[in-house]
Design an enzyme around this catalytic site. Structure first.
Site, mmCIF file in Angstrom:
data_model
loop_
_atom_site.group_PDB
_atom_site.id
_atom_site.type_symbol
_atom_site.label_atom_id
_atom_site.label_comp_id
_atom_site.label_asym_id
_atom_site.label_seq_id
_atom_site.Cartn_x
_atom_site.Cartn_y
_atom_site.Cartn_z
ATOM 1 N N GLY A 10 11.224 -8.266 -0.677
ATOM 2 C CA GLY A 10 10.173 -7.599 0.105
ATOM 3 C C GLY A 10 9.740 -8.429 1.308
ATOM 4 N N TYR A 11 8.738 -7.930 1.977
ATOM 5 C CA TYR A 11 8.287 -8.530 3.249
ATOM 6 C C TYR A 11 7.851 -9.989 3.066
ATOM 7 N N LEU A 33 14.402 -3.411 -5.778
ATOM 8 C CA LEU A 33 14.639 -2.832 -4.442
ATOM 9 C C LEU A 33 13.960 -1.476 -4.268
ATOM 10 N N SER A 124 -4.936 -10.454 -3.403
ATOM 11 C CA SER A 124 -5.261 -9.871 -2.106
ATOM 12 C C SER A 124 -6.749 -10.010 -1.833
ATOM 13 N N TYR A 148 -5.531 0.423 -6.187
ATOM 14 C CA TYR A 148 -4.719 -0.749 -5.845
ATOM 15 C C TYR A 148 -5.540 -2.034 -6.018
ATOM 16 N N LYS A 152 -5.128 -5.467 -8.710
ATOM 17 C CA LYS A 152 -5.078 -6.898 -8.370
ATOM 18 C C LYS A 152 -6.197 -7.656 -9.093
ATOM 19 N N ASN A 178 -4.646 -10.427 6.040
ATOM 20 C CA ASN A 178 -3.773 -9.362 6.589
ATOM 21 C C ASN A 178 -2.461 -9.956 7.116
ATOM 22 N N ASN A 198 -0.395 0.297 7.854
ATOM 23 C CA ASN A 198 -1.097 -0.868 8.403
ATOM 24 C C ASN A 198 -1.019 -0.903 9.928
ATOM 25 N N ARG A 230 -10.427 -7.949 11.341
ATOM 26 C CA ARG A 230 -9.649 -8.470 10.213
ATOM 27 C C ARG A 230 -9.106 -9.855 10.530
ATOM 28 N N ARG A 291 -11.606 5.359 8.831
ATOM 29 C CA ARG A 291 -10.747 5.643 7.670
ATOM 30 C C ARG A 291 -11.566 5.381 6.414
ATOM 31 N N PRO A 292 -11.616 6.361 5.492
ATOM 32 C CA PRO A 292 -12.429 6.147 4.287
ATOM 33 C C PRO A 292 -12.023 4.862 3.563
HETATM 34 P P1 NAD Z 1 6.847 -5.340 -0.349
HETATM 35 O O1 NAD Z 1 6.738 -3.959 -0.876
HETATM 36 O O2 NAD Z 1 7.555 -5.560 0.930
HETATM 37 O O3 NAD Z 1 7.491 -6.286 -1.459
HETATM 38 C C1 NAD Z 1 7.342 -6.058 -2.823
HETATM 39 C C2 NAD Z 1 8.708 -6.164 -3.449
HETATM 40 O O4 NAD Z 1 8.570 -5.983 -4.863
HETATM 41 C C3 NAD Z 1 9.674 -5.093 -2.961
HETATM 42 O O5 NAD Z 1 10.892 -5.704 -2.622
HETATM 43 C C4 NAD Z 1 9.839 -4.153 -4.150
HETATM 44 O O6 NAD Z 1 11.128 -3.568 -4.203
HETATM 45 C C5 NAD Z 1 9.586 -5.099 -5.307
HETATM 46 N N1 NAD Z 1 9.072 -4.462 -6.516
HETATM 47 C C6 NAD Z 1 7.994 -3.660 -6.634
HETATM 48 N N2 NAD Z 1 7.812 -3.325 -7.916
HETATM 49 C C7 NAD Z 1 8.795 -3.934 -8.630
HETATM 50 C C8 NAD Z 1 9.136 -4.000 -9.993
HETATM 51 N N3 NAD Z 1 8.449 -3.331 -10.923
HETATM 52 N N4 NAD Z 1 10.192 -4.741 -10.382
HETATM 53 C C9 NAD Z 1 10.909 -5.422 -9.454
HETATM 54 N N5 NAD Z 1 10.651 -5.404 -8.152
HETATM 55 C C10 NAD Z 1 9.595 -4.661 -7.743
HETATM 56 O O7 NAD Z 1 5.354 -5.910 -0.262
HETATM 57 P P2 NAD Z 1 4.813 -7.252 0.374
HETATM 58 O O8 NAD Z 1 4.001 -6.893 1.566
HETATM 59 O O9 NAD Z 1 5.886 -8.259 0.500
HETATM 60 O O10 NAD Z 1 3.779 -7.682 -0.751
HETATM 61 C C11 NAD Z 1 4.136 -8.573 -1.792
HETATM 62 C C12 NAD Z 1 2.961 -8.732 -2.727
HETATM 63 O O11 NAD Z 1 1.826 -9.172 -1.992
HETATM 64 C C13 NAD Z 1 2.542 -7.430 -3.427
HETATM 65 O O12 NAD Z 1 2.188 -7.735 -4.757
HETATM 66 C C14 NAD Z 1 1.326 -6.987 -2.635
HETATM 67 O O13 NAD Z 1 0.437 -6.231 -3.410
HETATM 68 C C15 NAD Z 1 0.714 -8.323 -2.245
HETATM 69 N N6 NAD Z 1 -0.091 -8.246 -1.011
HETATM 70 C C16 NAD Z 1 0.448 -7.723 0.126
HETATM 71 C C17 NAD Z 1 -0.335 -7.626 1.272
HETATM 72 C C18 NAD Z 1 0.202 -7.005 2.524
HETATM 73 O O14 NAD Z 1 -0.599 -6.555 3.351
HETATM 74 N N7 NAD Z 1 1.511 -6.959 2.742
HETATM 75 C C19 NAD Z 1 -1.654 -8.100 1.265
HETATM 76 C C20 NAD Z 1 -2.159 -8.653 0.080
HETATM 77 C C21 NAD Z 1 -1.364 -8.709 -1.057
HETATM 78 C C1 WQD Z 2 -6.492 -3.190 9.792
HETATM 79 C C2 WQD Z 2 -7.507 -2.635 10.769
HETATM 80 C C3 WQD Z 2 -8.152 -0.373 10.246
HETATM 81 C C4 WQD Z 2 -4.191 1.381 11.022
HETATM 82 C C5 WQD Z 2 -4.851 -3.264 3.968
HETATM 83 C C6 WQD Z 2 -5.185 -3.118 2.509
HETATM 84 C C7 WQD Z 2 -5.385 -4.473 1.895
HETATM 85 C C8 WQD Z 2 -4.197 -5.396 2.165
HETATM 86 C C9 WQD Z 2 -3.807 -5.412 3.620
HETATM 87 C C10 WQD Z 2 -2.669 -5.420 0.344
HETATM 88 C C11 WQD Z 2 -8.622 -1.816 10.090
HETATM 89 C C12 WQD Z 2 -7.424 -0.425 11.580
HETATM 90 C C13 WQD Z 2 -5.265 0.519 10.866
HETATM 91 C C14 WQD Z 2 -4.230 2.326 12.074
HETATM 92 C C15 WQD Z 2 -6.363 1.442 12.757
HETATM 93 N N1 WQD Z 2 -3.021 -5.002 1.486
HETATM 94 N N2 WQD Z 2 -6.317 0.543 11.730
HETATM 95 N N3 WQD Z 2 -5.313 2.321 12.916
HETATM 96 O O1 WQD Z 2 -7.068 -2.004 5.794
HETATM 97 O O2 WQD Z 2 -7.493 -4.429 6.434
HETATM 98 O O3 WQD Z 2 -5.932 -3.914 4.616
HETATM 99 O O4 WQD Z 2 -3.686 -4.065 4.105
HETATM 100 O O5 WQD Z 2 -3.281 -6.078 -0.433
HETATM 101 O O6 WQD Z 2 -5.573 -4.261 0.540
HETATM 102 O O7 WQD Z 2 -6.364 -2.339 2.388
HETATM 103 O O8 WQD Z 2 -5.263 -3.409 6.925
HETATM 104 O O9 WQD Z 2 -3.624 -3.011 8.716
HETATM 105 O O10 WQD Z 2 -4.439 -1.051 7.355
HETATM 106 O O11 WQD Z 2 -6.006 -2.143 8.954
HETATM 107 O O12 WQD Z 2 -7.321 1.498 13.526
HETATM 108 O O13 WQD Z 2 -3.320 3.152 12.248
HETATM 109 O O14 WQD Z 2 -6.851 -1.706 11.647
HETATM 110 O O15 WQD Z 2 -9.195 0.560 10.283
HETATM 111 O O16 WQD Z 2 -9.801 -2.034 10.830
HETATM 112 P P1 WQD Z 2 -6.562 -3.371 5.957
HETATM 113 P P2 WQD Z 2 -4.726 -2.359 7.972
#
Ligand code: NAD
Ligand code: WQD
Length: 346
Positions: A10-11, A33, A124, A148, A152, A178, A198, A230, A291-292
């Site tokens: 993943g990312y 995947l 998160s 979600y 966490k 973020n 996002n 953010r 956004r709610p």
């Molecule tokens: P992502 O979706 O790109 O990566 C997650 C990976 O996990 C993917 O490759 C997916 O295929 C794999 N996956 C999901 N469920 C699985 C399972 N049951 N078994 C095996 N593989 C599985 O997401 P990301 O942005 O890289 O996020 C990684 C972690 O960080 C997640 O737990 C996410 O909740 C957390 N996180 C992400 C963000 C964000 O904004 N990207 C912010 C805070 C926390």
């Molecule tokens: C950022 C800012 C929006 C999209 C989310 C999850 C959080 C975490 C990270 C996993 C906000 C504004 C957004 C758009 C906009 N993920 N926005 N137009 O909401 O801070 O966090 O991702 O854990 O749990 O809630 O990130 O990138 O969605 O928004 O104006 O099309 O951009 O309102 O102010 P957020 P985001």
């Protein structure tokens, strides 16, 4: 000794694998995947020039996980695997609880059976719910405002209980703010499926003409320009934070939480302006309703990570956006050209 990286395709996981491989760690990726492409794994091999193992496995499949742990001397686990879309979690709560909570429990059960007690967990900033004050420190009240977020929070609480139950556990809950940005090579980055939720992926897809215009969610927040603020953090800084957390779990017992952010907040309009400077693209946007579920302002106090992990984010906003833009411009369709996964990459 090897590090199991669940969700390593993943990312955030893929960038962390690069950091681990560059630091000389042996890496075993476990990912089904469901939200990533095997191409990301090929590219990890390409940019690092190092081999690693890959198992296409659901973390809920305990038999398959058992086989991974039985086949390697595993020292620690970094657990990224999970689903992360807030809106989807409202529609599919059972999938989210199953994957994010039961998946974490299944993993810990297998780890325990194999005597592996060091875990770095992807939490998160969402666990702070609506923050009472900023910057947010780890001692702030925890709450969640959507399924979600609750997954966490529950996973963190389960991990804290686990650490109390058996002193062999060392667990770092990393609360990301973020994450944005991409690898410097332009070969790896965020590849959301469908329309991005996002801000930054949405902005870059507008910039390459895949989406028509950006909607700015709310222009009446109590912030200087009325738009949400953010704490955006470069994914490479985040990846480095995981390596530091890994070093930390080798040295302490119990469960600790760490904010990973920059400590600095930017508004949506500041993001649009910075993106324009970096890319030369003036983004078309309209200001719409809020956004709610969105909060007005969210940024981290990162002093605990600095003091205990020896980690501080180094990259600024323009670098985050430059790197994101390079990735998006060079890969307008993400990792579209998928290649067949094999067991060993590199
Ligand atoms: P992502 O979706 O790109 O990566 C997650 C990976 O996990 C993917 O490759 C997916 O295929 C794999 N996956 C999901 N469920 C699985 C399972 N049951 N078994 C095996 N593989 C599985 O997401 P990301 O942005 O890289 O996020 C990684 C972690 O960080 C997640 O737990 C996410 O909740 C957390 N996180 C992400 C963000 C964000 O904004 N990207 C912010 C805070 C926390
Ligand atoms: C950022 C800012 C929006 C999209 C989310 C999850 C959080 C975490 C990270 C996993 C906000 C504004 C957004 C758009 C906009 N993920 N926005 N137009 O909401 O801070 O966090 O991702 O854990 O749990 O809630 O990130 O990138 O969605 O928004 O104006 O099309 O951009 O309102 O102010 P957020 P985001």
């Amino acid at each position: 000794m090897a590090i199991v990286v669940t969700g390593g395709a993943g990312y955030i996981g893929s960038h962390t694998c690069i950091e681990l491989l560059n630091e000389g760690y042996e890496v075993i990726v476990v990912d089904d995947l469901r939200n990533s492409k095997a191409e990301a794994l090929h590219r990890i091999g390409e940019v690092t020039g190092r081999p690693f193992q890959f198992y296409r496995t659901d973390v809920l499949n305990e038999d398959a996980l058992e086989a991974v742990f039985a086949g390697h001397a595993v020292e620690a686990v970094i657990h990224f695997a999970g689903m992360k879309a807030v809106g989807e979690s409202v529609l599919l709560p059972l999938s989210y609880y199953r994957n994010n909570v039961a998946g974490t429990m299944a993993l810990c059960q297998v780890m325990q059976r194999h005597g592996v007690f060091k875990l770095v967990f992807s939490s998160s900033a969402t666990v702070y719910g609506v923050p009472g004050q900023v910057p947010i420190s780890e001692g702030a009240p925890l709450s969640a405002i959507n399924p979600y977020g609750r997954t966490k929070l529950m996973a963190e609480e389960i991990l804290r209980d686990l650490a109390v139950s058996d002193p062999r556990w060392s667990i770092a809950n990393l609360r990301y703010f973020n994450p944005v940005g991409a690898h410097k090579s332009g070969r790896l980055g965020e590849d959301p499926s469908g329309i991005p939720n996002n801000l930054v992926p949405y902005m870059t897809q507008v910039a390459v003409g895949k989406l028509r215009q950006l909607q700015v969610f709310g222009g009446d927040y109590p912030t200087p320009d009325g738009t949400g603020i953010r704490d955006y953090i470069h994914v490479l800084d985040l990846a480095a934070g995981h390596v530091k957390a890994l070093e930390r779990v080798k040295r302490f017992q119990g469960a600790e939480s760490y904010n990973l952010g920059t400590g600095r907040g930017y508004s949506v309009l500041e993001m649009i302006a910075a993106f324009g400077r970096v890319s030369g693209v003036e983004l078309p946007y309209i200001i719409t309703d809020r956004r709610p579920g969105d909060v007005a302002v969210c940024y981290a106090d990162c002093s605990k990570a600095a003091a205990e992990l020896g980690w501080t984010a180094e990259r600024g906003l323009e670098e985050m956006l430059e790197d994101t833009w390079r990735w998006q411009a060079q890969n307008p369709d993400g990792y579209r050209a998928d290649r067949i996964p094999s067991i060993l990459y590199g």
